[in-house]
Every structure is written in structure tokens, then in C-alpha cells.
Design a protein around this motif. Structure first.
Motif, PDB file in Angstrom:
ATOM      1  N   ARG A   3      73.999   6.196 -55.376  1.00  0.00           N
ATOM      2  CA  ARG A   3      74.723   6.583 -54.163  1.00  0.00           C
ATOM      3  C   ARG A   3      73.739   7.039 -53.090  1.00  0.00           C
ATOM      4  NH1 ARG A   3      77.678  10.773 -53.928  1.00  0.00           N
ATOM      5  NH2 ARG A   3      76.879  11.844 -55.739  1.00  0.00           N
ATOM      6  N   PRO A   4      74.000   6.717 -51.821  1.00  0.00           N
ATOM      7  CA  PRO A   4      73.077   7.156 -50.770  1.00  0.00           C
ATOM      8  C   PRO A   4      73.376   8.585 -50.307  1.00  0.00           C
ATOM      9  CG  PRO A   4      74.823   5.849 -49.804  1.00  0.00           C
ATOM     10  CD  PRO A   4      75.124   5.911 -51.275  1.00  0.00           C
ATOM     11  N   VAL A   5      72.321   9.300 -49.960  1.00  0.00           N
ATOM     12  CA  VAL A   5      72.487  10.596 -49.308  1.00  0.00           C
ATOM     13  C   VAL A   5      71.879  10.450 -47.914  1.00  0.00           C
ATOM     14  CG1 VAL A   5      71.911  13.053 -49.356  1.00  0.00           C
ATOM     15  CG2 VAL A   5      72.312  11.824 -51.508  1.00  0.00           C
ATOM     16  N   MET A   6      72.679  10.707 -46.887  1.00  0.00           N
ATOM     17  CA  MET A   6      72.214  10.519 -45.501  1.00  0.00           C
ATOM     18  C   MET A   6      71.367  11.732 -45.108  1.00  0.00           C
ATOM     19  SD  MET A   6      75.758   8.866 -44.091  1.00  0.00           S
ATOM     20  CE  MET A   6      75.288   8.663 -42.388  1.00  0.00           C
ATOM     21  N   LYS A   7      70.083  11.614 -45.403  1.00  0.00           N
ATOM     22  CA  LYS A   7      69.199  12.774 -45.336  1.00  0.00           C
ATOM     23  C   LYS A   7      68.654  13.045 -43.927  1.00  0.00           C
ATOM     24  CE  LYS A   7      67.827  15.717 -48.371  1.00  0.00           C
ATOM     25  NZ  LYS A   7      68.823  16.454 -49.137  1.00  0.00           N
ATOM     26  N   VAL A   8      68.033  12.019 -43.328  1.00  0.00           N
ATOM     27  CA  VAL A   8      67.404  12.287 -42.029  1.00  0.00           C
ATOM     28  C   VAL A   8      67.509  11.088 -41.096  1.00  0.00           C
ATOM     29  CG1 VAL A   8      65.152  11.865 -43.107  1.00  0.00           C
ATOM     30  CG2 VAL A   8      65.218  12.931 -40.887  1.00  0.00           C
ATOM     31  N   ILE A   9      67.817  11.365 -39.825  1.00  0.00           N
ATOM     32  CA  ILE A   9      67.895  10.327 -38.795  1.00  0.00           C
ATOM     33  C   ILE A   9      66.789  10.614 -37.789  1.00  0.00           C
ATOM     34  CG2 ILE A   9      69.673  11.660 -37.559  1.00  0.00           C
ATOM     35  CD1 ILE A   9      70.826   9.037 -36.515  1.00  0.00           C
ATOM     36  N   CYS A  10      66.188   9.536 -37.254  1.00  0.00           N
ATOM     37  CA  CYS A  10      65.060   9.711 -36.335  1.00  0.00           C
ATOM     38  C   CYS A  10      65.278   8.950 -35.035  1.00  0.00           C
ATOM     39  CB  CYS A  10      63.782   9.225 -37.025  1.00  0.00           C
ATOM     40  SG  CYS A  10      62.369   9.134 -35.918  1.00  0.00           S
TER      41      CYS A  10
ATOM     42  N   THR B 269      62.027  13.600 -34.520  1.00  0.00           N
ATOM     43  CA  THR B 269      61.745  12.750 -33.354  1.00  0.00           C
ATOM     44  C   THR B 269      60.500  11.882 -33.550  1.00  0.00           C
ATOM     45  OG1 THR B 269      60.610  14.619 -32.353  1.00  0.00           O
ATOM     46  CG2 THR B 269      62.892  14.252 -31.671  1.00  0.00           C
ATOM     47  N   ASP B 270      59.856  11.974 -34.704  1.00  0.00           N
ATOM     48  CA  ASP B 270      58.692  11.109 -34.982  1.00  0.00           C
ATOM     49  C   ASP B 270      58.924  10.409 -36.321  1.00  0.00           C
ATOM     50  OD1 ASP B 270      56.247   9.930 -35.611  1.00  0.00           O
ATOM     51  OD2 ASP B 270      55.075  11.595 -34.814  1.00  0.00           O
ATOM     52  N   TRP B 271      58.922   9.064 -36.299  1.00  0.00           N
ATOM     53  CA  TRP B 271      59.236   8.311 -37.524  1.00  0.00           C
ATOM     54  C   TRP B 271      58.265   8.626 -38.668  1.00  0.00           C
ATOM     55  CZ3 TRP B 271      55.467   5.127 -39.396  1.00  0.00           C
ATOM     56  CH2 TRP B 271      54.533   4.587 -38.494  1.00  0.00           C
ATOM     57  N   ARG B 272      57.039   9.065 -38.307  1.00  0.00           N
ATOM     58  CA  ARG B 272      56.050   9.368 -39.368  1.00  0.00           C
ATOM     59  C   ARG B 272      56.555  10.506 -40.258  1.00  0.00           C
ATOM     60  NH1 ARG B 272      54.113   8.143 -34.763  1.00  0.00           N
ATOM     61  NH2 ARG B 272      52.752   6.351 -34.553  1.00  0.00           N
ATOM     62  N   ASP B 273      57.328  11.419 -39.660  1.00  0.00           N
ATOM     63  CA  ASP B 273      57.862  12.545 -40.449  1.00  0.00           C
ATOM     64  C   ASP B 273      58.867  12.065 -41.498  1.00  0.00           C
ATOM     65  OD1 ASP B 273      56.305  14.273 -39.005  1.00  0.00           O
ATOM     66  OD2 ASP B 273      57.898  14.741 -37.553  1.00  0.00           O
ATOM     67  N   VAL B 274      59.546  10.959 -41.230  1.00  0.00           N
ATOM     68  CA  VAL B 274      60.503  10.407 -42.208  1.00  0.00           C
ATOM     69  C   VAL B 274      59.726   9.668 -43.298  1.00  0.00           C
ATOM     70  CG1 VAL B 274      62.602   9.042 -42.507  1.00  0.00           C
ATOM     71  CG2 VAL B 274      62.019   9.937 -40.248  1.00  0.00           C
ATOM     72  N   VAL B 275      58.795   8.824 -42.846  1.00  0.00           N
ATOM     73  CA  VAL B 275      58.037   7.997 -43.789  1.00  0.00           C
ATOM     74  C   VAL B 275      57.198   8.871 -44.732  1.00  0.00           C
ATOM     75  CG1 VAL B 275      56.101   6.359 -43.865  1.00  0.00           C
ATOM     76  CG2 VAL B 275      58.050   5.923 -42.361  1.00  0.00           C
TER      77      VAL B 275
ATOM     78  N   LEU C 228      70.095   8.399 -53.896  1.00  0.00           N
ATOM     79  CA  LEU C 228      68.889   7.965 -53.190  1.00  0.00           C
ATOM     80  C   LEU C 228      68.946   8.529 -51.768  1.00  0.00           C
ATOM     81  CD1 LEU C 228      68.906   4.217 -54.347  1.00  0.00           C
ATOM     82  CD2 LEU C 228      67.222   5.954 -55.008  1.00  0.00           C
ATOM     83  N   ASN C 229      67.865   9.207 -51.374  1.00  0.00           N
ATOM     84  CA  ASN C 229      67.841   9.808 -50.041  1.00  0.00           C
ATOM     85  C   ASN C 229      67.395   8.788 -48.996  1.00  0.00           C
ATOM     86  OD1 ASN C 229      68.592  12.252 -51.147  1.00  0.00           O
ATOM     87  ND2 ASN C 229      66.466  12.915 -51.449  1.00  0.00           N
ATOM     88  N   VAL C 230      68.202   8.680 -47.938  1.00  0.00           N
ATOM     89  CA  VAL C 230      67.936   7.684 -46.897  1.00  0.00           C
ATOM     90  C   VAL C 230      67.376   8.358 -45.649  1.00  0.00           C
ATOM     91  CG1 VAL C 230      68.959   5.856 -45.466  1.00  0.00           C
ATOM     92  CG2 VAL C 230      69.903   6.340 -47.744  1.00  0.00           C
ATOM     93  N   GLY C 231      66.326   7.740 -45.088  1.00  0.00           N
ATOM     94  CA  GLY C 231      65.800   8.141 -43.786  1.00  0.00           C
ATOM     95  C   GLY C 231      65.965   6.959 -42.842  1.00  0.00           C
ATOM     96  N   MET C 232      66.688   7.157 -41.753  1.00  0.00           N
ATOM     97  CA  MET C 232      67.000   6.042 -40.849  1.00  0.00           C
ATOM     98  C   MET C 232      66.316   6.238 -39.498  1.00  0.00           C
ATOM     99  SD  MET C 232      70.721   4.645 -39.651  1.00  0.00           S
ATOM    100  CE  MET C 232      70.747   5.557 -38.128  1.00  0.00           C
TER     101      MET C 232
END
Ligand SMILES: NC(=O)c1ccc[n+]([C@@H]2O[C@H](COP(=O)([O-])OP(=O)(O)OC[C@H]3O[C@@H](n4cnc5c(N)ncnc54)[C@H](O)[C@@H]3O)[C@@H](O)[C@H]2O)c1
Length: 374
Positions: A35-42, A63-69, A5-9
Motif C-alpha cells: 500500500r502507498p503512503v503519501m509521504k512527501v510532495i515537492c 521545495t527541493d527535489w534532492r530532499d525527497v530523493v 511503501l512511502n511515496v515522494g512525488m
């Protein structure tokens, strides 16, 4: 082989570090359904989020949470931002079909929390609030003992969450001291945790009577220490209350208890026994059994690290103790399994809303100086 599962934090500071550590460790210690995959941090500051990305091993940063969501490859949104942005991010994430782990308190107020619950229900996405203290092995044991009848009829829930980090009047007016970002002060920041533990261990609150105080009314502005701004949240709150099952509640949350750093002290008394817990000694649960022979009575000190204890067997041999960071690993372990099963586990957004309703009742009671029904 478990699926991934890809995680966006979103958010990389205090909780961002605690959660990054949890995502990093969880599948090393737990056998998970996914298992988590640490894909993107914002984060909003490019250079700081870039260094957090490298340090914690995230694949990329934005740098913009909308890009993760809005990223279709992301399955999980993990919200670690100040309280004023939880609702907007979580509602957008639900609409995008993501599973959501959100830091506490769920929202700024009851209205926002209701909208968040409606959004996750409508989208049918797995959701959880990060009340990590529920997943301390000693408190899981406390719940098992209470549910198993070891304490008999419950009479008292006493809980205190005490810190001292803003006693200095020159401590700057950060987001936690401003209502528009935090919602409330000690109440939502730390009181929310002991309200959650009360709901977890004892049951639902039915009425409360509280008092709140802001001891330091103005503080220096973070960017300019020569100027002062108004503190718009409570510095401390105390309240009494009742639970549906007849037990009495007595809670206190303060950031003005000099010497107390992250003290969470609970005492639960029932007709057959008592339990005592202190977070600064979090591997232990103290148990008094009223049925012991009179000459042996006393608080028994249970070191909650045996393999039988929930989560404990995943770590080290008995006596090799756990700490703060483990509570977040346990939280994301249960959350990942819930996402794999497509079934939320407590505390869900509905628990976050119930918590918010208790807090609103405490605030109303403090304002009106009257008892308030929850
Ligand atoms: N579970 C716990 O025990 C616990 C402990 C501390 C904090 N919290 C909660 O976690 C949340 C974060 O608190 P913290 O202590 O980590 O705060 P913090 O100030 O240390 O970090 C906040 C982070 O959010 C980022 N941020 C703020 N607005 C943003 C936006 N619009 N878009 C993207 N990023 C944004 C900041 O850049 C920063 O990285 C709060 O809701 C707080 O109540 C929970």
C-alpha cells in the motif's frame, strides 16, 4: 496485511494532481501487494506546494527535489516535472536505490534516456514510464484480441492524437513550446503516447518517414505579453512507417486541430478483422469480424466494463463507466505490485528509450526529408 511503501512525488500541477488522485484512491479499489503512503510532495513554490500538500493529504512538503530523493524513508520517487528535469532526478533517485515512476516522454533526447536506463539497471531498481493510456480496459482488450489472433495478420496501425490548445497565436511561450525544457513539441508531448501504443499493440518500428511543422514561430513571453520569444519545438508532426511484423504505420500528433481537445483515435486492420478506438469514448472498443455472415457484417460496439475486463471489476458494476483519472490509478496499482515483487512491468525505462529512439528517427527524417531506420 500488505506492506507499505512511502511515496515522494515531485511536481504538483497537472500530472501532480492526476498522480496524487491515483495514490489516494489506489488501495481503496485494488488489493495490492503493497500500500502507498503519501509521504512527501515537492514543488519549488512554497505556498503553492503547501496548499497542494493539504488538499491531497500528503504528510509533508519540501521545495527541493534532492530532499525527497535523499530521504532514506522514501521508497518510491514519482516524477511529474517538465521533461528537462526527468533525467537528473531519475538518475539521482536510482543511485539512492528508489523505485521510480517517471512521466513521459522519458527524457529530452536519446542520450539522456540511455543514461537513465543505465542508471536504473546498475542500481537494480524497479522503474516505469507513465504511459497511462496502455491501461485503458478497452486497449488491454485490444491487445488481448490481437495476441489471440482475432485480427489475423496485421496490416495497418493508424493513430492520431489531436488537441487544439495552442491554436491561438497569443497563447504564451510556456515550457512545452521551448525545446530546452520539452525536447520536442507535439511529437514528445502527445506523439510519444501513440508511438507507445503502437509498440504495445503492434510491435517494434523499423523505419519512419516524417514531416514536422511549427505554424506559429513566435509567441508572447509568459511573464511579459509585450515581448515575444521564439517557438523552438514542432506544433504538429505526421509520419508513416513500418513495423517489424510487416504492418504499416500512419501517425499524426498535433495541437492545432481546432475542436479536438484530447482526441486519440486508433484503427488497426488485419486479415481477419479491425479494431477502432476513440479516447473521447474510452469505454468502448469497436470490432469488425470479417468472419461474420455477410448480411450481419459491421462494427460491433463493445462496452468494456464487464467484470471480465482487466481493471474493470475493481470499480463499478457493468456500464458504470470509467474516465481519464482511472488510467493513472491502474498505472500506480501495477507499479506498486511491481515494486513489491521487485520486478519492473512495462512500460519500463527501456520502453521509454525505445520510444525516444523512434522520435529521434522521426525528427531526423523530417529534417533530411528521407526515410530513417529506427
Ligand atoms: N501521462 C500523460 O498523459 C501526461 C499528461 C500531461 C503531462 N505529462 C507529462 O508530465 C510532466 C509534467 O507535465 P505537467 O503537465 O504536469 O506540467 P505542469 O507545468 O502542469 O507541472 C509541472 C510541475 O513541475 C514542477 N517543477 C518544475 N521544475 C521543477 C523542479 N526543478 N523541482 C521541483 N518541481 C519542479 C512545477 O512546479 C509544477 O508543479 C511532463 O513530463 C509531461 O510531459 C504526461
Amino acid at each position: 496485511m500488505a506492506r507499505t511503501l512511502n511515496v515522494g512525488m515531485i511536481g504538483y500541477k497537472f500530472m501532480g494532481r492526476a498522480h496524487s488522485n491515483a495514490w489516494l484512491k489506489v488501495d481503496k479499489f485494488f488489493d495490492l501487494k503493497a500500500r502507498p503512503v503519501m509521504k512527501v510532495i515537492c514543488g519549488r513554490d512554497k505556498s503553492s506546494v503547501a496548499s497542494a500538500c493539504i488538499r491531497w493529504g500528503w504528510d509533508q512538503f519540501v521545495t527541493d527535489w534532492r530532499d525527497v530523493v535523499n530521504d532514506p524513508t522514501i521508497h518510491i520517487i514519482d516524477i511529474n516535472t517538465p521533461n528537462d528535469s526527468h533525467a537528473e532526478i531519475a538518475i539521482a533517485a536510482a543511485k539512492a536505490g528508489k523505485a521510480i515512476l517517471c512521466e513521459k516522454p522519458l527524457a529530452l533526447d536519446v542520450k539522456q534516456a540511455q543514461a537513465m536506463v543505465a542508471a536504473v539497471k546498475k542500481a537494480g531498481v524497479v522503474n516505469m514510464v507513465c504511459h497511462n493510456y496502455r491501461r485503458i480496459p478497452a486497449l488491454v482488450l485490444a491487445k488481448r484480441m490481437i495476441e489471440g489472433g482475432d485480427l489475423g495478420t496485421l496490416y495497418h496501425y493508424r493513430a492520431r492524437y489531436a488537441q487544439d490548445w495552442i491554436v491561438d497565436p497569443n497563447f504564451p511561450l510556456g515550457w512545452r513550446l521551448q525545446g530546452k525544457f520539452a525536447g520536442s513539441g507535439a511529437l514528445g508531448d502527445i506523439g510519444a503516447h501513440i508511438i507507445d501504443l503502437g509498440r504495445y499493440l503492434i510491435g517494434e518500428f523499423t523505419e519512419v518517414c516524417g514531416q514536422m511543422e511549427t505554424f506559429i514561430k513566435e509567441r508572447p513571453l509568459p511573464g511579459d505579453s509585450n515581448k515575444k520569444g521564439k517557438v523552438t519545438v514542432d506544433d504538429a508532426v505526421t509520419f508513416i512507417g513500418r513495423f517489424q511484423n510487416g504492418a504499416l504505420a500512419n501517425l499524426e500528433a498535433t495541437r492545432f486541430a481546432l475542436g479536438r481537445k484530447n482526441g486519440i483515435q486508433l484503427e488497426i486492420n488485419g486479415s481477419k478483422g479491425s479494431l477502432v478506438f476513440d479516447f473521447e469514448d474510452m469505454n468502448r472498443l469497436k470490432y469488425y469480424n470479417g468472419a461474420d455472415f455477410a448480411d450481419r457484417r459491421g462494427f460491433r460496439d463493445i462496452l468494456v466494463t464487464e467484470n471480465q475486463h482487466t481493471y474493470a471489476a475493481n470499480w463499478w458494476p457493468p456500464g458504470h463507466i470509467l474516465g481519464y483519472e482511472h488510467t493513472f490509478v491502474h498505472t500506480v496499482a501495477d507499479f506498486l505490485n511491481a515494486v513489491a515483487d521487485k520486478r519492473s512491468v512495462p512500460p519500463t525505462f527501456e520502453d521509454g528509450l525505445a520510444n525516444q529512439i523512434v522520435m529521434a528517427a522521426v525528427e531526423k527524417s523530417a529534417k533530411t526529408k528521407k526515410w530513417v531506420k529506427v
